[in-house]
Design a protein around this motif. Sequence first.
Motif, mmCIF file in Angstrom:
data_model
loop_
_atom_site.group_PDB
_atom_site.id
_atom_site.type_symbol
_atom_site.label_atom_id
_atom_site.label_comp_id
_atom_site.label_asym_id
_atom_site.label_seq_id
_atom_site.Cartn_x
_atom_site.Cartn_y
_atom_site.Cartn_z
ATOM 1 N N ILE A 55 17.649 105.193 -14.490
ATOM 2 C CA ILE A 55 18.514 105.865 -13.517
ATOM 3 C C ILE A 55 17.747 106.159 -12.233
ATOM 4 O O ILE A 55 18.267 105.967 -11.119
ATOM 5 N N ALA A 56 16.493 106.591 -12.364
ATOM 6 C CA ALA A 56 15.681 106.852 -11.174
ATOM 7 C C ALA A 56 15.426 105.564 -10.396
ATOM 8 O O ALA A 56 15.448 105.564 -9.154
ATOM 9 N N ASP A 57 15.183 104.459 -11.117
ATOM 10 C CA ASP A 57 14.966 103.176 -10.443
ATOM 11 C C ASP A 57 16.206 102.714 -9.684
ATOM 12 O O ASP A 57 16.108 102.183 -8.574
ATOM 13 N N LEU A 58 17.366 102.919 -10.245
ATOM 14 C CA LEU A 58 18.607 102.481 -9.598
ATOM 15 C C LEU A 58 18.997 103.382 -8.442
ATOM 16 O O LEU A 58 19.553 102.924 -7.441
ATOM 17 N N GLY A 59 18.749 104.670 -8.566
ATOM 18 C CA GLY A 59 18.996 105.586 -7.475
ATOM 19 C C GLY A 59 20.443 106.036 -7.352
ATOM 20 O O GLY A 59 21.304 105.686 -8.161
ATOM 21 N N PRO A 60 20.741 106.805 -6.314
ATOM 22 C CA PRO A 60 22.032 107.482 -6.187
ATOM 23 C C PRO A 60 23.175 106.591 -5.718
ATOM 24 O O PRO A 60 24.303 107.068 -5.603
ATOM 25 N N GLY A 61 22.923 105.324 -5.456
ATOM 26 C CA GLY A 61 24.008 104.454 -5.045
ATOM 27 C C GLY A 61 24.970 104.113 -6.157
ATOM 28 O O GLY A 61 26.066 103.596 -5.910
ATOM 29 N N TYR A 62 24.573 104.407 -7.390
ATOM 30 C CA TYR A 62 25.411 104.164 -8.560
ATOM 31 C C TYR A 62 25.910 105.495 -9.129
ATOM 32 O O TYR A 62 25.287 106.534 -8.939
ATOM 33 N N ARG A 63 26.996 105.435 -9.843
ATOM 34 C CA ARG A 63 27.510 106.589 -10.578
ATOM 35 C C ARG A 63 27.033 106.452 -12.027
ATOM 36 O O ARG A 63 27.482 105.572 -12.765
ATOM 37 N N HIS A 64 26.113 107.299 -12.453
ATOM 38 C CA HIS A 64 25.456 107.193 -13.756
ATOM 39 C C HIS A 64 26.129 108.132 -14.769
ATOM 40 O O HIS A 64 26.218 109.338 -14.530
ATOM 41 N N SER A 253 11.384 99.867 -17.181
ATOM 42 C CA SER A 253 12.657 100.273 -16.574
ATOM 43 C C SER A 253 12.997 99.490 -15.315
ATOM 44 O O SER A 253 14.186 99.224 -15.068
ATOM 45 N N PRO A 254 12.037 99.071 -14.482
ATOM 46 C CA PRO A 254 12.422 98.296 -13.305
ATOM 47 C C PRO A 254 13.144 96.994 -13.649
ATOM 48 O O PRO A 254 14.059 96.581 -12.921
ATOM 49 N N ALA A 255 12.756 96.355 -14.753
ATOM 50 C CA ALA A 255 13.428 95.122 -15.161
ATOM 51 C C ALA A 255 14.860 95.402 -15.588
ATOM 52 O O ALA A 255 15.770 94.602 -15.316
ATOM 53 N N VAL A 256 15.083 96.529 -16.258
ATOM 54 C CA VAL A 256 16.440 96.902 -16.662
ATOM 55 C C VAL A 256 17.278 97.216 -15.433
ATOM 56 O O VAL A 256 18.424 96.778 -15.305
ATOM 57 N N ALA A 257 16.705 97.965 -14.502
ATOM 58 C CA ALA A 257 17.423 98.295 -13.276
ATOM 59 C C ALA A 257 17.769 97.031 -12.488
ATOM 60 O O ALA A 257 18.874 96.912 -11.935
ATOM 61 N N GLN A 258 16.849 96.085 -12.446
ATOM 62 C CA GLN A 258 17.115 94.844 -11.726
ATOM 63 C C GLN A 258 18.247 94.061 -12.383
ATOM 64 O O GLN A 258 19.076 93.449 -11.691
ATOM 65 N N ALA A 259 18.315 94.077 -13.708
ATOM 66 C CA ALA A 259 19.412 93.402 -14.409
ATOM 67 C C ALA A 259 20.751 94.035 -14.051
ATOM 68 O O ALA A 259 21.766 93.328 -13.912
ATOM 69 N N VAL A 260 20.775 95.353 -13.908
ATOM 70 C CA VAL A 260 22.004 96.032 -13.481
ATOM 71 C C VAL A 260 22.390 95.566 -12.083
ATOM 72 O O VAL A 260 23.560 95.255 -11.810
ATOM 73 N N ARG A 261 21.417 95.505 -11.177
ATOM 74 C CA ARG A 261 21.719 95.055 -9.810
ATOM 75 C C ARG A 261 22.235 93.620 -9.808
ATOM 76 O O ARG A 261 23.185 93.286 -9.081
ATOM 77 N N GLU A 262 21.623 92.755 -10.593
ATOM 78 C CA GLU A 262 22.060 91.365 -10.665
ATOM 79 C C GLU A 262 23.505 91.272 -11.159
ATOM 80 O O GLU A 262 24.313 90.517 -10.606
ATOM 81 N N LEU A 263 23.796 92.039 -12.180
ATOM 82 C CA LEU A 263 25.141 91.986 -12.750
ATOM 83 C C LEU A 263 26.160 92.570 -11.781
ATOM 84 O O LEU A 263 27.259 92.019 -11.618
ATOM 85 N N ALA A 264 25.800 93.653 -11.119
ATOM 86 C CA ALA A 264 26.702 94.241 -10.127
ATOM 87 C C ALA A 264 27.006 93.243 -9.019
ATOM 88 O O ALA A 264 28.160 93.100 -8.586
ATOM 89 N N ALA A 265 25.989 92.525 -8.566
ATOM 90 C CA ALA A 265 26.190 91.534 -7.519
ATOM 91 C C ALA A 265 27.043 90.373 -8.033
ATOM 92 O O ALA A 265 27.909 89.857 -7.310
ATOM 93 N N ALA A 266 26.824 89.956 -9.285
ATOM 94 C CA ALA A 266 27.555 88.825 -9.847
ATOM 95 C C ALA A 266 29.041 89.109 -9.981
ATOM 96 O O ALA A 266 29.856 88.190 -9.878
ATOM 97 N N VAL A 267 29.392 90.371 -10.208
ATOM 98 C CA VAL A 267 30.819 90.708 -10.358
ATOM 99 C C VAL A 267 31.402 91.225 -9.043
ATOM 100 O O VAL A 267 32.501 91.768 -9.005
ATOM 101 N N GLY A 268 30.626 91.047 -7.971
ATOM 102 C CA GLY A 268 31.140 91.408 -6.655
ATOM 103 C C GLY A 268 31.136 92.878 -6.347
ATOM 104 O O GLY A 268 31.949 93.354 -5.565
ATOM 105 N N ARG A 269 30.206 93.618 -6.956
ATOM 106 C CA ARG A 269 30.135 95.053 -6.719
ATOM 107 C C ARG A 269 28.718 95.420 -6.255
ATOM 108 O O ARG A 269 28.033 96.228 -6.857
#
Length: 272
Positions: A55-64, A253-269
């Motif tokens: 959650i810290a790696d992803l930051g406040p741009g997401y709703r956790h 955790s950075p690898a997990v956070a990056q996977a979230v970013r990749e998936l968010a981008a892939a689904v257009g979010r």
Amino acid sequence: MTASSSSRNSKHSAWTGMVPVDDTALAVADTGGPGLPVVYLNGSFAGRRHWRNVIADLGPGYRHITYDERARGKSKRSADYSFQACLRDLDAVLAARGVARPLLVGWSYGALLGVCWADRNPGRALGVVGVDGPYPVGWTDEADLERVRKLFRRLRFVLPLAAPLGLTARMSAARHAEVAIEAHALHAALGPVLEELTVPVRYVVASGDHMGDAGGEMDRARATLAPLLARNPNLTMSAKVASNHEKVLAEDSPAVAQAVRELAAAVGREVG
């Protein structure tokens, strides 16, 4: 505060409280905000504190949104600790927080939960990040199941001490074994689900065995992923990391956070 009291506030407001479901109540935290809702699904006996680094790696741009399963963390005990109960719990948390289309991030048992929920709700799940799971392999013969029971019997005096640390549940050793045995059966039958899944899944694969395993069993489970990746383009390997199964959220955790970013981008979010 209960889930009902939150209805007086915006569904995107930050909130911490208890969500009632069945005969129990779940401890839930929602950071709120307008960002993409990411719902975190814990390991089989783990608490939500393990997601802090991600959650810290992803930051406040997401709703956790994090929550403790029944008899884990600050959630209440129940008469039912089955996988079906876990699916109902996820539905209850989503309903209570007004989340229609979540991105699910699950570790181990939580990855199994995320994939199974997505398979049942393909129109609602934005996608799943699976942290060292799920893999379509599990122990089903009686010798291995007895090994699970013996492991938890040996740990019966340690389990209550580890529960406050978010490492075990507030249930008997026999109940721990039942949860683990059911999870093995579900994993063993997961192959057809993963082959036909229409929801995007990003895998973060760890290295090394986990507690209770021996002789490279986790590596053999991970080896089942490659054929699935070849057959189903919705499944993607995001990263393979050096940490083992237990330490992946703490050390990678950075690898997990990056996977979230990749998936968010892939689904257009994409999140700025």
